[in-house]
Design an enzyme around this catalytic site. Structure first.
Site, mmCIF file in Angstrom:
data_model
loop_
_atom_site.group_PDB
_atom_site.id
_atom_site.type_symbol
_atom_site.label_atom_id
_atom_site.label_comp_id
_atom_site.label_asym_id
_atom_site.label_seq_id
_atom_site.Cartn_x
_atom_site.Cartn_y
_atom_site.Cartn_z
ATOM 1 N N GLY A 217 -10.864 -7.606 -7.387
ATOM 2 C CA GLY A 217 -10.642 -6.855 -6.147
ATOM 3 C C GLY A 217 -11.311 -7.475 -4.940
ATOM 4 N N LEU A 218 -11.324 -8.811 -4.912
ATOM 5 C CA LEU A 218 -11.808 -9.550 -3.735
ATOM 6 C C LEU A 218 -13.234 -9.211 -3.318
ATOM 7 C CD1 LEU A 218 -8.772 -9.741 -1.281
ATOM 8 C CD2 LEU A 218 -9.804 -11.594 -2.602
ATOM 9 N N ASN B 244 -4.859 -16.475 1.080
ATOM 10 C CA ASN B 244 -4.510 -15.694 -0.096
ATOM 11 C C ASN B 244 -3.594 -14.552 0.326
ATOM 12 O OD1 ASN B 244 -4.423 -14.014 -2.292
ATOM 13 N ND2 ASN B 244 -6.640 -13.833 -2.522
ATOM 14 N N CYS C 288 -3.220 -11.700 -3.661
ATOM 15 C CA CYS C 288 -4.151 -11.026 -4.558
ATOM 16 C C CYS C 288 -3.510 -9.759 -5.113
ATOM 17 C CB CYS C 288 -5.459 -10.674 -3.846
ATOM 18 S SG CYS C 288 -6.596 -9.815 -4.952
#
Lengths: 319, 318
Positions: free
Chosen positions: B81-82, B136, B139
């Site tokens: 989750g980054l 990105n 994700c």
């Protein structure tokens, strides 16, 4: 320094229900691992990479190896239960684990003489500078949570710290160590069980041992925290110098232990567990929230910032 | 190894000179220094490192568990989750630690809004240590942003353009495979100014514990990576490479998806990738970069090739 080590299985035996103790010849890890640190284990056939190749001629063989379907992709983290640097077991370490999934199943099937690859030592262990100042230590373990605490107990005893080890389990069969009936009863316990049991392994290094079970058929009936509480009340006011509490086990148990320790104004160190990806701090899979300076939450990686945390910085309501 | 000494592994990628075509993927190499703590880690096999996805503000990431291995050790599902401390901390604290690193450093930019992508990219643009920027838009593990930018060509174009406007550094767009037609997204990214494409991020997946009847991952779903996804990642690279060839486009493709061995890597390069990323392989074995690069020299020697660039796109489709 973190390094790979090819270990040979010396002995593997089951203890209690579904627990395995595996002794491995891994001299460098035996020498370098500190209490509270852990290792990553490749639970499966030995990887080609651990062999030494002078040329790449047998490249295709190695390719086949790497795609072996019995091979697990991720290494699995294990506490080091014991490490020997002298005596007949010099150069050996022991891991103690419960068979819970595919990795541990594969590992449990390994036989003496088999080789497996380890990576370690990983993580930061217990604060040994503080441990050295203690007069009394209480170690509270829940089930297989006892695995990382033996090395600590051993270190504490070597430094003449009075050490009480409390191990909690569902029944005497689920204590992840060899247990034996005992006549010794703990002076601070008001009620005595019909049959007291003990873990000789801890007694041999000079620890007092209290085994608590939920069934109470053998061992003290109740929860580990009840025994902890009795002990802390019993010693309260006594001139026993500085005391510390150490815990590893199910999260709710550790939370309760932390609360009891805080009630008695004692510092408590908790060894946290989590599913891990890499074990070296790159994947953030084992990240947890802790109280940073000033109480603001911040994230730490259990694998490299832990696995040992001060119980006062853990956010116990997070799970 | 003498026979392999003469084999060239240097590649040029959107203006970057890489010592090897091997990149370590975002999220699998932390902030670039963690692996140095492992004795025997061969950093010289790494051509470039892509740092963990970075947003403008710090992100806590998802609930645990965040990782689970899939059946047969074929792959892993992750839902980090980054999690990251925000671009300011990355720039001030993490980038300076990479001063002595020989490999190229690629920052990975993520965001919830087009504006956030632009702000993060702008901050990285001012950093000398950052050699390139990877965006990105793929994700799978965040509710807002991430994959939604990679699933919609116009949103993707906006995010890429926002970064293009603020940086002259090489811009790489990491695409999501969770789309019907990856070529439409590739086109949008290229039109908006992408210098290279990473194909691809992880596949959405999940796993359930039948005993508790709960999803295993705290976030319910995660991204699948590892050997399980290699054939489908290769298919995506094939689709984009073929489409580019038909249009005489020459935007470098960086392959990513389950590469564990030198042969895996060369499969992608033969199919059209100019370089490749590894991730899951690193978790399995920190020696993966060294082994893959060593194996690649050997395999190229076996194929009678002296330059890795010579195999790029040599797939025989007819």
């Amino acid at each position: 320094m973190i390094h790979p080590e090819l270990a040979t299985v010396v002995e593997s035996r089951t203890v209690g229900r579904l627990h395995v103790r595996m002794r491995l010849h891994a001299p460098r890890l035996a020498r370098e691992t500190l209490p509270g640190q852990f290792i990553n284990v490749r639970c499966g056939p030995q990887d080609f990479s651990s062999r030494v190749f002078d040329d790449w001629a047998d490249f295709s063989d190695r390719l086949a190896d790497r795609q072996d379907p019995t091979r697990n992709l991720l290494l699995r983290p294990f506490a080091v239960h014991r490490a020997w640097t002298c005596g007949p077991d010099a150069g050996r370490i022991e891991i103690l684990f419960k068979v819970v999934g595919r990795g541990t199943k594969v590992l449990a099937g390994m036989k003496p003489g088999d080789t497996l690859e380890l990576l370690g030592p990983l993580g930061k262990g217990f604060d040994l500078d503080w441990c050295a100042k203690l007069s009394t230590a209480v170690i509270v373990a829940g089930g297989v949570g006892v695995a990382p605490l033996f090395m600590l107990a051993s270190w504490l005893r070597d430094h003449d710290v009075r050490t009480l080890v409390i191990v909690g389990a569902m029944s005497e069969h689920e204590v992840p160590m060899e247990v034996a009936d005992s006549r010794v009863t703990l002076s601070f316990m008001a009620t005595r069980p019909e049959v007291t049991i003990t873990a000789r392994e801890f007694e041999e290094i000079g620890c007092e041992v209290g085994i608590v079970t939920m069934t109470g058929r053998k061992g003290y009936l109740g929860l580990p925290t009840e025994m902890l509480d009795r002990f802390l009340h019993f010693t309260e006011g006594g001139a026993r110098g500085e005391a510390g509490v150490f815990t590893c086990g199910p999260f709710p148990m550790m939370k309760a232990v932390a609360e009891h320790a805080a009630d008695h104004d004692l510092r408590c160190l908790a060894l946290l567990e989590e599913r891990m990806g890499c074990g070296v701090g790159v994947c953030m899979a084992c990240s947890c929230r802790v109280k940073g300076p000033g109480g603001t939450p911040e994230r730490k990686r259990i694998c490299i910032d832990g696995p040992v945390f001060d119980a006062s910085e853990v956010i116990w309501n997070d799970r | 190894m003498t026979a392999e000494k003469g084999i060239n592994l240097k590649v040029r990628l959107a203006g970057l000179e890489l010592d090897t075509p091997l990149l370590v993927a975002s999220g699998t190499f932390g902030w670039g220094i963690e692996f140095e703590r492992i004795e025997g880690f061969a950093s010289d096999a790494v051509g470039a490192m892509v740092l963990k996805g970075t947003t403008f503000d710090p992100r806590e990431g998802n609930l645990s568990p965040r990782i689970v291995e899939t059946a047969g050790g074929a792959g892993i599902l992750n839902s980090i989750g980054l999690e990251n401390p925000g671009v300011e901390v990355v720039v001030r604290e993490y980038l300076p630690r990479l001063a002595g690193v020989r490999a190229k450093v690629i920052a990975n930019v993520a965001g919830s809004t087009v504006d956030e992508y632009g702000k993060v990219a702008a901050r990285f643009d001012s950093q000398d240590r950052v050699d390139a920027v990877e965006i990105n838009v793929s994700c799978p593990n965040v509710r807002h942003g991430g994959m939604q930018f990679g699933a919609d060509p116009s949103l993707c174009a906006e995010a890429v353009a926002a970064c293009r406007n603020v940086t002259k550094k090489p811009l790489i767009v990491k695409l999501s495979p969770n789309v019907t037609d990856i070529r439409a997204i590739a086109k949008a990214a290229i039109d908006a100014g992408a210098d290279a494409l990473t194909i691809a991020n992880t596949w959405l997946g999940t796993a359930v514990d039948v005993r508790t009847r709960r999803p295993i991952l705290g976030n319910v779903s995660g991204g699948l990576s590892g050997p399980a996804v290699k054939p489908i990642a290769l298919q995506k690279v094939l689709e984009v490479a073929t489409w580019m060839r038909e249009r005489r486009l020459d935007v470098p493709i960086i392959a990513s998806g389950g590469i564990m061995t030198a042969e895996d890597a060369l499969e992608f390069m033969v199919t059209g990738a100019r370089a490749f990323q590894i991730g899951t392989a690193l978790f399995s074995d920190f020696r993966a970069p060294e082994q893959i690069i060593g194996g690649m020299k050997s395999l190229l020697g076996e194929l009678g090739e002296h330059d890795v660039n010579a195999v790029v796109g040599t797939i025989k489709l007819t």
